[in-house]
Structure formats: C-alpha cells, structure tokens
Design a protein around this motif. Structure first.
Motif, PDB file in Angstrom:
ATOM      1  N   SER A 152       0.829  -1.206   0.000  1.00 15.71           N
ATOM      2  CA  SER A 152       0.000   0.000   0.000  1.00 15.71           C
ATOM      3  C   SER A 152       0.863   1.256   0.000  1.00 15.71           C
ATOM      4  O   SER A 152       0.570   2.235  -0.688  1.00 15.71           O
ATOM      5  CB  SER A 152      -0.937  -0.005   1.207  1.00 15.71           C
ATOM      6  N   ASN A 166       1.166   4.446  -2.687  1.00 18.24           N
ATOM      7  CA  ASN A 166       0.401   5.495  -2.008  1.00 18.24           C
ATOM      8  C   ASN A 166       0.383   6.799  -2.785  1.00 18.24           C
ATOM      9  O   ASN A 166      -0.648   7.482  -2.857  1.00 18.24           O
ATOM     10  CB  ASN A 166       0.980   5.727  -0.610  1.00 18.24           C
ATOM     11  N   GLN A 186      -9.657   1.591  -4.535  1.00 17.23           N
ATOM     12  CA  GLN A 186      -9.364   1.050  -3.206  1.00 17.23           C
ATOM     13  C   GLN A 186      -9.983  -0.326  -3.023  1.00 17.23           C
ATOM     14  O   GLN A 186      -9.359  -1.238  -2.471  1.00 17.23           O
ATOM     15  CB  GLN A 186      -9.887   2.005  -2.119  1.00 17.23           C
TER      16      GLN A 186
END
Length: 408
Positions: free
Chosen positions: A377, A381, A397
């Motif tokens: 993640s 990011n 997401q």
C-alpha cells in the motif's frame, strides 16, 4: 484460422472494405503478416503472449441489438455505455459523439501508418469493425465516463476511437473495462489536443482470466496542451498497454503513468513512448508493478528528443515488487537525445519486498502478511493519493483490497 483466411472470409463485415485505398493498404498489411516469422525475441509487442490466441483465431463480431446509452446527468458530466465497441450519436453545445461509419474514411486514413513492429495495431487496421469519434468543443470543461461492455463469448472486437479536444477545452475521461467473458478487445485510441487544451485520461482494467485486452493510444499535443494518462490494471486476463505521445509544439506536456497488479499465471506487456518535437516541453513516464505467483510483465519506456527540442524535460521511472521467486518483471528504459539543452533521466528498480522493512514491522507486533500488505500500500500510495475523484478513488481502493486479500 490464419489471418489471411479470416480476412477473406469476413472482409464484408469490416469497415471501409469497398474503399480502394484501404484495400491497397490492407494488402500491404497482409503481406507483412505473411512474411513475418513473429520474432518474439526482438519484437516488444510479442513478449509474454500466446501467438496462437492472437494470430490464429476465429473472427467473430456481433452488432449489438441494444443501442448504447449516453446520459448527460449533470451539465458537464456524461455517462456512456459502449457495447461491442459501438456508441450512439449525441450532440449538444459542449460535445459531439458520432459512431464510426464507412464515410469516415478520412479519419481512418490519417492514422493508417503501417507499424512493422506492432502486429496488434496492424490487426486493428485490418479487421476494424467498431469505434466512435468524440469532439470536445472549444473552451468547455467536461467529464466523461465510458463503460466498455462486450456482450458475448468468443467475440473479436477491433475498435478505433478518435478524440479531438478543441482549443481551450478540458476533459476528464474515465474508461472502465470489466468484462467477464471469453473474448478479445483490440482498441486503438487516437487523441488530438489543440492548443491550451487538457486531457486527463484514466483507464480502469479489471477483466476475467479469459478476456484479453489490447489497448494502444496515440496522443498528440499542440502548444501549451497537456495529456495526462493513468492506468490501473487489476485484470486477471492478459492486458497490453502501449501508449505513445507526440509533443508537437512548445510548452506541451505528456504524463504517462500506470500501476499493474498481477497474480497466478497472468501476464502484462506495457510500453510508453514520448517524442519531443518542439522546445520547452515536459514528459513523465512512470510505471509500477506488483507481481505474485508466476506472473510476468514487461515495461518498455522510451523518450525521443529531437534536435530542435531544446529545454526539454523528460523523466522515466520503473519500479516493481516481486512477491514470489517465480514472478518476473523485465524493464527497459531508453533515451534518444539529439538536443544539448535538456534535463532527462531514467531509473528502474525491481526486486523482492524489503525484508528489513518486514522485520521492522514484525518486531512491532504485525504479522508477515499484514506487514507485506502495508508495504505494498505504501509502494503505490503516491499514485492513489493523487486521485481527486472520490468515486474513482473508492473503486480503486476496493480493487486493491481484493488483490491484497490474495497475498499470503
């Protein structure tokens, strides 16, 4: 069925068959396919693919019974459902949409350059059976969402779309590809930006294992225009993203970015290529990949700076995380610079996840799986945080969470 037999049997169902210029052009294409031995080693467009699936196939196309839906649900927002590459006609004071017809030969002929090293583009020109044209009118700022639907199994969609941004226009286009059938979509997008226009292009790809998606785009930017492209590939089937951009006049910009998430035996080929043909232009090419199991990917990035393109800025970056010893990611950055006043760079880092970072997080009480998911993640990011559309952010997401749920 081989390419020649497919063409002879189905050419009555393909656009522009009656046009003599197109016939001559396609005869040249057939000669290329007849003489080429499909050199997988030296041809970027043939890496990691099953040649039989794409060049020894059965042609099948169905004109959709239902007319595609176009909604203008807010003043500047348009929603389009494209079915089997077809789109209805639509026109208002901000946008004009027309489906491709036999009389649209002029639009076709402007982009009929034979790509000797790109057999997929040539297949698109040879078997063209669908597509549309969208014009964003002068000084308008709009948003378009296109859902690309394929209705049946075993279809072969050969689609060409033309996008034209008039002077001072701005558009955000979201294209979704989420098909769960056994078909192949070969799509060519030709995007032309007049001066002071802007095109933000988002491609969300999430097809099933048996659906093949080949997307090629050619964008051209005139003075002070900007083309931004972001690709999010979550597909379980084969995906090819080859995207080219030409900076034709001063102060134009191209930003080509992509993220792909591969697992199982999936493969993906990626390429970006920017030509700087005028001074004081900028380009950025960044692709990141996460690969698990036996997944394979390639990324070729190219920057060409012409001798007249002084004060050029061009950047390339490739990053990959391999979650399995059996996964592979091949990256090849390339710069060709013929000007002397430039700022250009390239970089590539590919490898397993940082074990020191895993150790650090585990020492703080996290499990190895949780630590791995956190680092993945963090790896993407920056790309996710730059999404300013809340609905699209939530969509990405959810797909990321689904992918991470399979990481062990």
């Amino acid at each position: 069925m081989n390419i020649l037999d497919n063409y002879q049997k189905n050419k009555k169902n393909i656009f522009f068959t009656e046009n003599k210029d197109v016939q001559n052009y396609r005869e040249k294409l057939l000669t290329i396919f007849e003489n080429d031995r499909f050199d997988r080693k030296n041809n970027e467009s043939l890496k990691n693919i099953n040649l039989k699936n794409f060049f020894d196939f059965k042609y099948k196309y169905l004109v959709p019974e239902e007319i595609s839906v176009i909604n203008n649900y807010q003043d500047d927002n348009y929603s389009i459902v494209s079915i089997n590459g077809q789109c209805s006609n639509f026109k208002d004071d901000k946008i004009e949409i027309t489906k491709i017809l036999d009389e649209d030969y002029n639009d076709f002929s402007k982009n009929n350059i034979i790509e000797k090293n790109d057999h997929f583009v040539n297949l698109n020109s040879l078997f063209l059976n669908s597509g549309f044209k969208i014009v964003i009118k002068k000084n308008n700022n709009i948003k378009i969402k296109i859902s690309n639907i394929v209705t049946d199994d075993a279809l072969t969609i050969f689609q060409k779309n033309n996008y034209f941004c008039e002077e001072g226009s701005s558009v955000s286009l979201i294209e979704e590809y989420e098909n769960k059938n056994n078909s192949t979509s070969n799509i060519l997008n030709v995007i032309k930006l007049e001066k002071n226009s802007k095109f933000n292009h988002f491609l969300i790809q999430d097809n099933s294992p048996n659906h093949n998606l080949i997307i090629t785009s050619h964008s051209s930017c005139k003075k002070a225009s900007t083309y931004n492209q972001k690709v999010y590939n979550f597909s379980e089937g084969y995906v090819r993203n080859f995207h080219y951009s030409k900076l034709l006049e001063t102060n134009s910009e191209a930003d080509l970015q992509g993220i792909f998430f591969l697992k199982d035996n999936n493969t993906s080929n990626n390429k970006t290529f920017v030509k700087h043909l005028a001074g004081e232009c900028k380009s950025n090419q960044v692709y990141k990949g996460i690969l698990n199991d036996r997944a394979k990917a390639t990324y070729f990035s190219n920057t060409h700076v012409d001798q007249v393109a002084q004060k050029t800025e061009g950047y390339q970056l490739s990053k990959g995380i391999l979650l399995s010893d059996n996964a592979s990611y091949f990256s090849k950055p390339e710069l060709k610079i013929y000007a002397d006043d430039v700022k250009c760079s390239h970089g590539s880092t590919i490898g397993p996840i940082d074990e020191n970072a895993i150790f650090y997080l585990r020492s703080r009480g996290m499990s190895k799986i949780a630590a791995t998911k956190m680092l993945i993640s963090s790896f993407i990011n920056e790309e996710l945080s730059s999404i300013d559309d809340e609905q699209m952010f939530q969509t990405i997401q959810k797909k990321l969470v689904r992918y991470l749920s399979k990481v062990k």
